[in-house]
Design a protein around this motif. Structure first.
Motif, PDB file in Angstrom:
ATOM      1  N   UNK A 246       0.833  -1.209   0.000  1.00 45.94           N
ATOM      2  CA  UNK A 246       0.000   0.000   0.000  1.00 45.94           C
ATOM      3  C   UNK A 246       0.866   1.258   0.000  1.00 45.94           C
ATOM      4  N   UNK A 247       1.966   1.222   0.765  1.00 47.05           N
ATOM      5  CA  UNK A 247       2.838   2.390   0.857  1.00 47.05           C
ATOM      6  C   UNK A 247       3.679   2.564  -0.412  1.00 47.05           C
ATOM      7  N   UNK A 248       4.137   1.451  -0.975  1.00 47.07           N
ATOM      8  CA  UNK A 248       5.038   1.532  -2.122  1.00 47.07           C
ATOM      9  C   UNK A 248       4.348   1.732  -3.454  1.00 47.07           C
ATOM     10  N   UNK A 249       3.103   1.253  -3.582  1.00 49.07           N
ATOM     11  CA  UNK A 249       2.388   1.376  -4.857  1.00 49.07           C
ATOM     12  C   UNK A 249       1.894   2.806  -5.055  1.00 49.07           C
ATOM     13  N   UNK A 250       1.671   3.232  -6.311  1.00 46.61           N
ATOM     14  CA  UNK A 250       1.028   4.523  -6.544  1.00 46.61           C
ATOM     15  C   UNK A 250      -0.317   4.578  -5.816  1.00 46.61           C
ATOM     16  N   UNK A 251      -0.692   5.761  -5.349  1.00 44.44           N
ATOM     17  CA  UNK A 251      -1.873   5.881  -4.489  1.00 44.44           C
ATOM     18  C   UNK A 251      -3.140   5.387  -5.182  1.00 44.44           C
ATOM     19  N   UNK A 252      -3.255   5.620  -6.492  1.00 43.78           N
ATOM     20  CA  UNK A 252      -4.460   5.171  -7.196  1.00 43.78           C
ATOM     21  C   UNK A 252      -4.559   3.643  -7.199  1.00 43.78           C
ATOM     22  N   UNK A 253      -3.434   2.952  -7.306  1.00 37.51           N
ATOM     23  CA  UNK A 253      -3.438   1.488  -7.269  1.00 37.51           C
ATOM     24  C   UNK A 253      -3.715   1.002  -5.845  1.00 37.51           C
ATOM     25  N   UNK A 254      -3.183   1.722  -4.862  1.00 36.96           N
ATOM     26  CA  UNK A 254      -3.493   1.408  -3.468  1.00 36.96           C
ATOM     27  C   UNK A 254      -4.994   1.522  -3.221  1.00 36.96           C
ATOM     28  N   UNK A 255      -5.617   2.544  -3.791  1.00 36.35           N
ATOM     29  CA  UNK A 255      -7.071   2.718  -3.666  1.00 36.35           C
ATOM     30  C   UNK A 255      -7.801   1.495  -4.193  1.00 36.35           C
ATOM     31  N   UNK A 256      -7.359   1.021  -5.345  1.00 34.74           N
ATOM     32  CA  UNK A 256      -7.990  -0.162  -5.952  1.00 34.74           C
ATOM     33  C   UNK A 256      -7.834  -1.387  -5.051  1.00 34.74           C
ATOM     34  N   UNK A 257      -6.616  -1.648  -4.598  1.00 30.58           N
ATOM     35  CA  UNK A 257      -6.350  -2.840  -3.786  1.00 30.58           C
ATOM     36  C   UNK A 257      -7.126  -2.816  -2.478  1.00 30.58           C
ATOM     37  N   UNK A 258      -7.293  -1.630  -1.901  1.00 31.77           N
ATOM     38  CA  UNK A 258      -7.961  -1.513  -0.604  1.00 31.77           C
ATOM     39  C   UNK A 258      -9.466  -1.608  -0.716  1.00 31.77           C
ATOM     40  N   UNK A 259      -9.989  -1.540  -1.922  1.00 37.33           N
ATOM     41  CA  UNK A 259     -11.442  -1.398  -2.076  1.00 37.33           C
ATOM     42  C   UNK A 259     -12.078  -2.511  -2.893  1.00 37.33           C
ATOM     43  N   UNK A 260     -11.783  -2.545  -4.190  1.00 40.45           N
ATOM     44  CA  UNK A 260     -12.601  -3.324  -5.121  1.00 40.45           C
ATOM     45  C   UNK A 260     -12.454  -4.840  -4.950  1.00 40.45           C
ATOM     46  N   UNK A 261     -11.220  -5.398  -4.899  1.00 34.61           N
ATOM     47  CA  UNK A 261     -11.141  -6.859  -4.735  1.00 34.61           C
ATOM     48  C   UNK A 261     -11.819  -7.368  -3.463  1.00 34.61           C
TER      49      UNK A 261
END
Length: 494
Positions: A246-261
């Motif tokens: 979450x910290x290392x990925x771009x924030x938009x990708x972090x948003x995806x990982x934290x939400x949609x899956x």
């Protein structure tokens, strides 16, 4: 080949009959191909072509889903490998809506990057297809294919913009940990298939095979199965990858990982437990206790670890782990035809997380930093941004008048009803830990408004806002507030 010849016509007939039920997913497949072709041949002339095709495809898929939802007809297709009902349709609508917002997020934040975005949109569409399949599937083979589709797509997205050592390390950790969890899950599925001879988890023959199988081996197989699910949900003890990624990925990708899956996997887990826990055999109780134990440990680990974080993205990673425990509580109270509480919580969970990460990204793009200390004094300089930010954080805590409060109240009330029915101490412990960790979360979420409004900092003369993203964040905040005051607007829709 000769042995299958008599059945070929019936197979073709079954596929033809099933295709109309699969229109939303076929739309995503066609859009996926269109996005790739656009990226190859058209984007060099107009860079937004892939973005427009992706958004149109998602909207058309959503229209087909609305048609399925309005028809209110339960359907099965592709040899009972997929089951389309109101629950699956509503979950896919939440996934599509979240994906549309994240697609806009990607376009606004990375449109000036050298790397073409068309490839990333194609990967996003393939992940969405996998997530849709997860919400519909009752067949273990289809589930594993869908999980791997989502996982591989997620690996690519995490590493797509990597330009620093930290970002590359985050992508590598994600791939290695995900690959191991997938292998363990596949081994568990092979054991379950070996004992049952059937791949549909809700089939009577499948459940009968589980009942007749050796208890120790079935218990091991179930634990292996939870490994793959635990990786996607990042619950304890399979959460160790998420803070670094979450910290290392771009924030938009972090948003995806934290939400949609998480939305799709929670729906899948709800269906599995609904099919298995209503049957009187030994591991229905075992599975309940395991889920309760995981939920308690996840809430404690996530919220206590978040207290020590000084980086906003890393804090939200542990916050997401803590919220997974609440999602598991919602899974335990899901019953057939009573999915409104779970769907309501998933909807507001998506809204809250998307809004939070948009605000974090806005600040990161200007400050070049995601540390909470860097927000000192900015609340007075940018009151609208930090007021909206604070409202969403209040919702994540679960305080009124936000929808976060309503969502947690509904989930806790359902768990309390089950406690009254069964007088189970484990359910009471789950309730107590859920309430305590909600109080604990108050201390780390409020670090942000504390630094922004009550501490002095350096005035920043130039601060560039992406108006489109800021509007999405503020609209999500308004929705979080409105659904807290009028929750029936969403509950009645489900």
């Amino acid at each position: 080949m000769l042995a299958f010849s008599p059945y070929i016509s019936s197979f073709i007939d079954q596929i033809i009959v099933s295709v109309p039920y699969f229109k939303p997913e076929l739309t995503l497949i066609i859009t996926f191909i269109g996005t790739i072709l656009s990226s190859l041949f058209v984007d060099r002339y107009w860079k937004k072509t892939s973005f427009i095709i992706t958004q149109l495809g998602l909207l058309i898929s959503g229209c087909y889903l609305l048609g399925q939802g309005l028809s209110k007809v339960e359907m099965t297709g592709f040899f009972d490998m997929i089951q389309i009902d109101a629950f699956a349709t509503a979950a896919r609508l939440i996934i599509l809506f979240s994906t549309i917002l994240i697609g806009i997020f990607i376009q606004q934040r990375h449109q000036q990057d050298e790397r073409p975005l068309g490839d990333l949109y194609a990967v996003l569409l393939s992940a969405t297809l996998g997530l849709n399949l997860l919400t519909m599937s009752s067949n273990w083979l289809m589930i594993f294919i869908a999980v791997e589709t989502v996982s591989i797509s997620s690996y690519i997205m995490v590493g797509y913009f990597s330009s620093t050592k930290i970002q590359s390390e985050a992508a590598l950790k994600y791939v290695l940990f995900g690959s191991i969890c997938a292998a363990v899950m596949l081994y568990g599925l092979s054991l379950i298939y070996g004992f049952t001879g059937n791949l549909n988890f809700d089939a009577p023959s499948h459940i009968a095979g589980l009942m007749e199988a050796p208890q120790i081996m079935i218990s091991i197989a179930l634990l292996f199965l939870l490994t793959g699910i635990g990786f996607k949900l990042s619950f304890f003890p399979f959460h160790v990858w998420s803070p670094d990624v979450y910290q290392g990925a771009p924030t938009v990708i972090t948003t995806y990982l934290a939400t949609v899956p998480k939305i799709a996997v929670v729906v899948l887990l709800s269906k599995i437990l609904s099919a298995w826990l209503n049957v009187s055999f030994y591991f229905s109780d075992l599975l309940t206790y395991v889920i309760i134990g995981i939920a308690i440990a996840t809430m404690l680990v996530g919220n206590l670890a978040a207290l020590r974080q000084n980086d906003a993205k890393r804090m939200m990673a542990y916050s997401s782990i803590g919220h997974t425990g609440i999602l598991l509580m919602a899974v335990l109270v899901y019953q057939n035809n009573e999915s409104n509480v779970l769907l309501f919580y998933l909807s507001i969970y998506a809204l809250m997380n998307i809004a939070v990460f948009i605000f974090i990204d806005t600040l990161e793009s200007n400050l070049g930093d995601t540390s909470i200390e860097s927000y000192r004094g900015l609340g007075k300089q940018f009151p609208l941004l930090f007021t909206s930010f604070s409202i969403v954080l209040i919702a994540l805590v679960g305080l009124p008048p936000t929808s976060g409060f309503v969502g947690k109240l509904l989930v806790f009330s359902k768990v309390f009803e089950q406690y009254q029915n069964f007088q189970s101490f484990s359910l009471l412990a789950l309730l107590i830990v859920g309430a305590l960790t909600s109080v604990i979360s108050l201390f780390y979420y409020f670090k942000i408004p504390l630094n922004a409004f009550l501490k002095d900092g350096t005035t920043i003369p130039t601060f560039k806002f992406d108006i489109a993203l800021l509007c999405i964040g503020i609209l999500c905040t308004a929705a979080v507030l409105m659904l807290g005051i009028f929750p029936d607007l969403l509950l009645s829709a489900f």
